[in-house]
Design a protein around this motif. Structure first.
Motif, PDB file in Angstrom:
ATOM      1  N   ASN A 100       0.834  -1.211   0.000  1.00 19.03           N
ATOM      2  CA  ASN A 100       0.000   0.000   0.000  1.00 19.03           C
ATOM      3  C   ASN A 100       0.863   1.254   0.000  1.00 19.03           C
ATOM      4  N   LYS A 101       1.917   1.252   0.800  1.00 22.53           N
ATOM      5  CA  LYS A 101       2.822   2.404   0.849  1.00 22.53           C
ATOM      6  C   LYS A 101       3.602   2.540  -0.451  1.00 22.53           C
ATOM      7  N   ALA A 102       4.026   1.419  -1.016  1.00 22.43           N
ATOM      8  CA  ALA A 102       4.783   1.453  -2.270  1.00 22.43           C
ATOM      9  C   ALA A 102       3.955   2.070  -3.399  1.00 22.43           C
ATOM     10  N   GLN A 103       2.666   1.819  -3.391  1.00 26.81           N
ATOM     11  CA  GLN A 103       1.815   2.347  -4.463  1.00 26.81           C
ATOM     12  C   GLN A 103       1.719   3.865  -4.439  1.00 26.81           C
ATOM     13  N   GLN A 104       2.185   4.497  -3.355  1.00 23.97           N
ATOM     14  CA  GLN A 104       2.205   5.960  -3.272  1.00 23.97           C
ATOM     15  C   GLN A 104       3.600   6.513  -3.562  1.00 23.97           C
ATOM     16  N   ALA A 105       4.456   5.674  -4.140  1.00 26.87           N
ATOM     17  CA  ALA A 105       5.831   6.075  -4.430  1.00 26.87           C
ATOM     18  C   ALA A 105       6.052   6.183  -5.939  1.00 26.87           C
ATOM     19  N   HIS A 106       7.157   6.793  -6.293  1.00 27.06           N
ATOM     20  CA  HIS A 106       7.602   6.897  -7.680  1.00 27.06           C
ATOM     21  C   HIS A 106       7.747   5.480  -8.250  1.00 27.06           C
ATOM     22  N   PRO A 107       7.352   5.258  -9.501  1.00 31.88           N
ATOM     23  CA  PRO A 107       7.439   3.913 -10.087  1.00 31.88           C
ATOM     24  C   PRO A 107       8.829   3.284  -9.990  1.00 31.88           C
ATOM     25  N   LYS A 148      -1.750  13.130  -7.455  1.00 32.58           N
ATOM     26  CA  LYS A 148      -1.624  11.818  -6.823  1.00 32.58           C
ATOM     27  C   LYS A 148      -0.260  11.694  -6.147  1.00 32.58           C
ATOM     28  N   PRO A 149      -0.219  11.057  -4.959  1.00 31.80           N
ATOM     29  CA  PRO A 149       1.066  10.854  -4.283  1.00 31.80           C
ATOM     30  C   PRO A 149       2.051  10.117  -5.171  1.00 31.80           C
ATOM     31  N   CYS A 150       3.275  10.614  -5.191  1.00 28.91           N
ATOM     32  CA  CYS A 150       4.357  10.002  -5.959  1.00 28.91           C
ATOM     33  C   CYS A 150       5.652  10.250  -5.187  1.00 28.91           C
TER      34      CYS A 150
END
Length: 142
Positions: free
Chosen positions: A20-27, A80-82
């Motif tokens: 879940n946290k990773a999905q709010q990070a840069h690809p 969106k969070p990135c």
């Protein structure tokens, strides 16, 4: 297997909290985290994206030197969070979170050896942020 404090097996390669946290990070960071999770299964994400409230709390507690939106954890693309940064920790066999500086240094050295575009917070001059790993916003794709 012994359950850890995050309610999943210590040896389980998939941690839904981390996902879940990773999905709010840069690809790029998502891919990097998945790669290191395979190598170090007990690694987890403490922080990815931080909104205003969480960033200000981190600042007030001295865990960050900047206000929102000036942290790499506050980056947003098209609303969106990135997050450009991940803060990591390890879970030991007793299910306790650990923040071992020597491990973070080892991980930073591996990134450097592989010429990955990831900065380590342990090299920051204003704050020793050993659990912090950050990618440049210039890394594609965004």
């Amino acid at each position: 297997m012994k359950p850890n404090t995050m309610h999943h097996n210590v040896d389980d390669p998939v941690c839904w909290s981390c996902e879940n946290k990773a999905q709010q990070a840069h690809p790029y960071l998502i891919g990097w985290f998945h790669d290191i999770k395979k190598k170090y299964p007990t690694i987890h994400i403490a922080w990815s994206y931080r909104g205003v409230e969480d960033q200000e709390k981190a600042f007030d507690e001295g865990k960050s030197r900047v206000h929102y939106p000036n942290s790499a954890h506050n980056y947003v693309i098209d609303g969106k969070p990135c997050s450009l940064a991940l803060d990591l920790f390890l879970i030991d066999l007793d299910g306790c979170a650990r923040f071992p500086s020597p491990f973070y240094k080892k991980l930073a050295d591996e990134n450097l050896a592989e010429r990955l575009p990831i900065k380590w917070g342990g090299n920051f001059t204003t704050i020793a942020d050993h659990d912090h790993f950050e990618v440049s916003k210039d890394v594609q794709p965004l």
